[in-house]
Design an enzyme around this catalytic site. Structure first.
Site, PDB file in Angstrom:
ATOM      1  N   ASN A  14       1.086  -1.282   0.031  1.00 36.22           N
ATOM      2  CA  ASN A  14       0.086  -0.029   0.022  1.00 36.22           C
ATOM      3  C   ASN A  14       0.969   1.085  -0.194  1.00 36.22           C
ATOM      4  OD1 ASN A  14      -1.801   1.966   0.512  1.00 36.22           O
ATOM      5  ND2 ASN A  14      -2.406   1.339   2.610  1.00 36.22           N
ATOM      6  N   LYS A  16       0.052   4.375  -0.507  1.00 33.39           N
ATOM      7  CA  LYS A  16      -0.752   5.550  -0.046  1.00 33.39           C
ATOM      8  C   LYS A  16      -0.333   6.510  -1.164  1.00 33.39           C
ATOM      9  CE  LYS A  16      -0.391   3.502   4.590  1.00 33.39           C
ATOM     10  NZ  LYS A  16      -0.301   3.484   6.066  1.00 33.39           N
ATOM     11  N   HIS A  99      -9.779   1.591   4.943  1.00 27.64           N
ATOM     12  CA  HIS A  99      -8.479   1.670   5.689  1.00 27.64           C
ATOM     13  C   HIS A  99      -8.691   2.662   6.655  1.00 27.64           C
ATOM     14  CE1 HIS A  99      -4.291   2.705   6.484  1.00 27.64           C
ATOM     15  NE2 HIS A  99      -4.091   1.759   5.828  1.00 27.64           N
ATOM     16  N   GLU A 101      -7.024   5.175   7.530  1.00 29.50           N
ATOM     17  CA  GLU A 101      -6.673   6.543   7.329  1.00 29.50           C
ATOM     18  C   GLU A 101      -7.630   7.088   6.746  1.00 29.50           C
ATOM     19  OE1 GLU A 101      -3.107   5.641   5.417  1.00 29.50           O
ATOM     20  OE2 GLU A 101      -1.954   5.122   7.467  1.00 29.50           O
ATOM     21  N   GLU A 171      -5.793  -4.480  11.029  1.00 25.74           N
ATOM     22  CA  GLU A 171      -4.822  -3.631  11.203  1.00 25.74           C
ATOM     23  C   GLU A 171      -5.220  -2.811  12.511  1.00 25.74           C
ATOM     24  OE1 GLU A 171      -2.629  -2.415   7.281  1.00 25.74           O
ATOM     25  OE2 GLU A 171      -4.456  -1.258   7.420  1.00 25.74           O
ATOM     26  N   GLY A 177       2.270   2.713  11.007  1.00 26.55           N
ATOM     27  CA  GLY A 177       3.182   3.731  10.951  1.00 26.55           C
ATOM     28  C   GLY A 177       4.575   3.118  11.548  1.00 26.55           C
ATOM     29  N   SER A 216       3.119  -1.496  10.776  1.00 22.11           N
ATOM     30  CA  SER A 216       4.606  -1.868  11.023  1.00 22.11           C
ATOM     31  C   SER A 216       5.342  -3.131  10.555  1.00 22.11           C
ATOM     32  CB  SER A 216       4.965  -1.419  12.386  1.00 22.11           C
ATOM     33  OG  SER A 216       4.438  -0.259  12.864  1.00 22.11           O
TER      34      SER A 216
HETATM   35  P1  PGA Z   1       2.534   0.418   7.817  1.00 18.19           P
HETATM   36  O1  PGA Z   1       1.194   0.617   7.158  1.00 18.19           O
HETATM   37  O2  PGA Z   1       3.027  -0.759   7.305  1.00 18.19           O
HETATM   38  O3  PGA Z   1       3.299   1.737   7.331  1.00 18.19           O
HETATM   39  O4  PGA Z   1       2.267   0.390   9.211  1.00 18.19           O
HETATM   40  C1  PGA Z   1       0.161  -0.255   7.201  1.00 18.19           C
HETATM   41  C2  PGA Z   1      -1.007   0.092   6.321  1.00 18.19           C
HETATM   42  O5  PGA Z   1      -1.585   1.403   6.818  1.00 18.19           O
HETATM   43  O6  PGA Z   1      -1.848  -0.578   5.722  1.00 18.19           O
END
Ligand code: PGA
Length: 255
Positions: A14, A16, A99, A101, A171, A177, A216
């Site tokens: 992903n 983003k 997601h 976010e 998640e 993050g 992470s």
């Molecule tokens: P990350 O993000 O691996 O940077 O923790 C995972 C995600 O948001 O899908």
């Protein structure tokens, strides 16, 4: 004799809103795909910003492409949105929905996500529904009630016969993050709970819905989540922006 079913682990990259230039996007794609040798046991899905999808469309047989979101209508007067049918007709295989976010920044609700899942599934996309608790919900020991609400409402418009291609990603929001991954044992308990909830919602078929872990993930912990009856795959954000790290992740996954 018990039948052994070999299924591929699904690795979702992903991106983003990264990288910021076409040149860097091409380099990252090249580095990621270049380091990807084990397509017999891994399904690799790259989800770049939509505008980069055409760059990679005809590029590699080994990799599938995904979008990071889609709208809940096939088409029409919805400025700025992208429809699941357009994605599917263009050759995109997967879409990430719900997601955290988007839930946080765009105030997406489970009901909105339910409509998106319904139409994405009927367009024939493989749909990855993200669920997970935030830090406060974890502190208050509400993890399972939060996930239950997210699953129940987000999947409320899907019939039992429409589950093909549906994937759940656990998640935990607090783990997304840099640097605070969920311990394997905690994640596996969440996975077992999610599976039980899916069986409650959909009967036996619910047990076959793949469950991924995200938050992470990097080369030091990726295989830990997958091995010994662990998760069916991973949703990777930050580490997916580094081709070398992805190569290490791929080679750490043994089978
Ligand atoms: P990350 O993000 O691996 O940077 O923790 C995972 C995600 O948001 O899908």
């Amino acid at each position: 004799m018990k039948k052994i079913i070999i299924t591929k682990k699904v690795i979702i990259a992903n991106w983003k809103i990264n990288p910021l230039t076409e040149k860097k996007a091409k380099k990252l794609f090249g580095d990621t795909v270049g380091g990807f040798k084990n397509s017999e046991n891994i399904e690799l899905v790259i989800c770049p910003p939509d505008i980069y999808l055409p760059l990679f469309k005809n590029h590699s047989q080994k990799v599938k492409l995904g979008a990071q979101d889609c709208f809940w209508k096939k088409g029409g007067a919805y400025t700025g949105e992208i429809s699941p049918d357009i994605l599917k007709n263009y050759g995109i295989s997967y879409v990430i929905l719900g997601h955290s976010e988007r839930r946080i920044n765009l105030k997406e609700t489970d009901i909105m996500i339910a409509q998106k899942i319904k139409i994405a599934q009927s367009a024939g996309l493989k749909t990855i529904l993200c669920v997970g608790e935030n830090a406060a919900q974890k502190r208050q020991r509400n993890t399972f009630s939060v996930i239950k609400k997210q699953l129940t409402e987000s999947l409320s418009l899907l019939g039992k016969s429409k589950l093909s291609g549906l994937i759940i990603a656990y998640e935990p929001v607090w783990a997304i993050g840099p640097g605070d991954p969920c311990p394997r044992e905690t994640a596996l308990i969440a996975m077992a709970n999610i599976k039980a909830m899916l069986v409650k919602l959909f009967g036996e078929n619910g047990a076959n819905i793949p469950i991924l872990y995200g938050g992470s993930v990097d080369a030091t912990n990726a295989n830990n989540y997958l091995e010994n009856d662990g998760f069916d795959g991973l949703l990777i954000g930050g580490a997916s922006l580094n081709g070398k790290e992805m190569t290490k992740i791929f080679s750490s996954i043994v089978g």
